[in-house]
Write a protein that holds these residues in place. Structure first.
Motif, PDB file in Angstrom:
ATOM      1  N   GLU A   1      -1.198   8.212  -9.793  1.00 30.77           N
ATOM      2  CA  GLU A   1      -2.374   8.463 -10.625  1.00 30.77           C
ATOM      3  C   GLU A   1      -2.307   7.570 -11.860  1.00 30.77           C
ATOM      4  O   GLU A   1      -1.460   7.756 -12.732  1.00 30.77           O
ATOM      5  CB  GLU A   1      -2.422   9.936 -11.050  1.00 30.77           C
TER       6      GLU A   1
ATOM      7  N   GLY B   1       0.773  -1.225   0.000  1.00 28.76           N
ATOM      8  CA  GLY B   1       0.000   0.000   0.000  1.00 28.76           C
ATOM      9  C   GLY B   1       0.808   1.280   0.000  1.00 28.76           C
ATOM     10  O   GLY B   1       0.246   2.377  -0.033  1.00 28.76           O
ATOM     11  N   ARG B   2       2.119   1.177   0.033  1.00 23.75           N
ATOM     12  CA  ARG B   2       2.973   2.373   0.030  1.00 23.75           C
ATOM     13  C   ARG B   2       3.713   2.476  -1.298  1.00 23.75           C
ATOM     14  O   ARG B   2       4.225   1.482  -1.813  1.00 23.75           O
ATOM     15  CB  ARG B   2       3.987   2.315   1.178  1.00 23.75           C
TER      16      ARG B   2
ATOM     17  N   ARG C   1      -4.154   5.644  -6.156  1.00 24.43           N
ATOM     18  CA  ARG C   1      -4.232   7.079  -5.862  1.00 24.43           C
ATOM     19  C   ARG C   1      -3.974   7.326  -4.381  1.00 24.43           C
ATOM     20  O   ARG C   1      -3.322   8.315  -4.008  1.00 24.43           O
ATOM     21  CB  ARG C   1      -5.605   7.613  -6.261  1.00 24.43           C
ATOM     22  N   SER C   2      -4.473   6.441  -3.526  1.00 23.35           N
ATOM     23  CA  SER C   2      -4.241   6.570  -2.087  1.00 23.35           C
ATOM     24  C   SER C   2      -2.765   6.432  -1.743  1.00 23.35           C
ATOM     25  O   SER C   2      -2.316   6.928  -0.698  1.00 23.35           O
ATOM     26  CB  SER C   2      -5.045   5.506  -1.325  1.00 23.35           C
ATOM     27  N   SER C   3      -2.012   5.760  -2.633  1.00 16.64           N
ATOM     28  CA  SER C   3      -0.573   5.607  -2.436  1.00 16.64           C
ATOM     29  C   SER C   3       0.212   6.750  -3.067  1.00 16.64           C
ATOM     30  O   SER C   3       1.439   6.781  -2.960  1.00 16.64           O
ATOM     31  CB  SER C   3      -0.096   4.280  -3.050  1.00 16.64           C
TER      32      SER C   3
ATOM     33  N   PHE D   1      -8.266   3.623  -7.271  1.00 18.11           N
ATOM     34  CA  PHE D   1      -8.433   4.309  -5.984  1.00 18.11           C
ATOM     35  C   PHE D   1      -7.294   3.939  -5.033  1.00 18.11           C
ATOM     36  O   PHE D   1      -6.739   4.806  -4.352  1.00 18.11           O
ATOM     37  CB  PHE D   1      -9.778   3.938  -5.364  1.00 18.11           C
ATOM     38  N   ARG D   2      -6.932   2.655  -5.003  1.00 18.48           N
ATOM     39  CA  ARG D   2      -5.864   2.209  -4.107  1.00 18.48           C
ATOM     40  C   ARG D   2      -4.532   2.827  -4.503  1.00 18.48           C
ATOM     41  O   ARG D   2      -3.745   3.236  -3.647  1.00 18.48           O
ATOM     42  CB  ARG D   2      -5.772   0.679  -4.123  1.00 18.48           C
TER      43      ARG D   2
END
Length: 259
Positions: A66, A22-23, A61-63, A58-59
């Protein structure tokens, strides 16, 4: 030797290359921004069939990354494309999550446990004994066995997790039937990705962190390959394989200046 064509399109694996747990892996945002800015076609590939492209966007973008939905290609999408080509409008019993069931619904497949054409196995974090038993009985009764990818394990914050390949092995042992794996390293997934990009293998680069899936898939599809050491395969493991990547780098950051 014939002179190599300039790289005109890029493909990259996701986990272990662009992100880790996730990073964002440093440099991934710069590379993707540069590709977009310069109009270079690219595709993010993943053998993980859990999420839809919208979820993955979305995941990512959260990291801090884009990536448009149309630039994401999953093993679930490749599996759906394969089934749509082989048996349009068919039926399947599915062990998997939204990424896979959505892809199959979009090609008009009926999901059922009553005499399905296929048993389709994908990634999930909630494998159940009941579902596996149903799959075994349906395959034994004549359903064709397809799986999204052969990865035996996947990463998590706590360590390795059993993945699609491990569950497929259990079903194969019980039925005596091996699945047809659609995802990497099957070049079928890569050819479909090339078609999606409208790119040619000789001028496309594949970046991955696994020798046994990413690099092998790129090699068999005729692409140049780059292994990054930010994921699964370690530097001391490369020589164990009978094939080699075109290049080995520490991370995606080392490729920014190549765009």
């Amino acid at each position: 030797m014939a002179e190599q064509k300039p790289i005109a399109a890029w493909m990259t694996d996701m986990d272990g290359v662009l992100v880790h747990e996730g990073r964002m892996i440093p440099g991934a945002d710069t590379l993707l921004h540069r590709l977009s800015e310069r109009g270079v076609p690219f595709l993010v590939l993943t053998n993980n069939s859990i999420h839809t492209p919208r979820d993955l966007r979305f995941r990512l973008r959260s990291s801090g990354l884009e990536v448009p939905e149309e630039s994401i290609w999953t093993s679930a999408m490749a599996t759906a494309a394969f089934l749509d080509d082989q048996r349009p409008g068919g039926s399947a019993y599915v062990i998997g999550e939204a990424g896979l069931t959505t892809a199959l619904h979009e090609i008009g497949y009926v999901l059922t446990d009553t005499r399905p054409d296929y048993v389709v196995l994908g990634e999930t974090r909630t494998y159940s004994f009941e579902a596996v038993t149903t799959a075994i009985r349906l395959i034994d009764a004549g359903a064709r066995f397809v799986a999204t990818n052969p990865d035996a394990t996947g990463p998590s914050t706590e360590g390795l997790l059993p993945a699609t390949g491990s569950v497929a092995a259990m079903i194969s042992k019980a039925t005596g039937t091996d699945p047809y794996f659609v995802g990497k390293p099957n070049p079928l997934m890569m050819r479909a990705a090339l078609n999606r990009l409208q790119a040619h293998s000789e001028s496309t680069l594949m970046i991955g962190d696994r020798m046994d899936t990413d690099i092998l898939a790129g090699l068999e599809a005729g692409m140049r390959t780059v292994l990054v050491l930010s994921g699964i395969t370690r530097a001391d493991e490369v020589e164990r394989f009978p094939f080699r990547p075109t290049r080995v780098v520490t991370s995606i950051a080392d490729l920014v200046d190549d765009v």
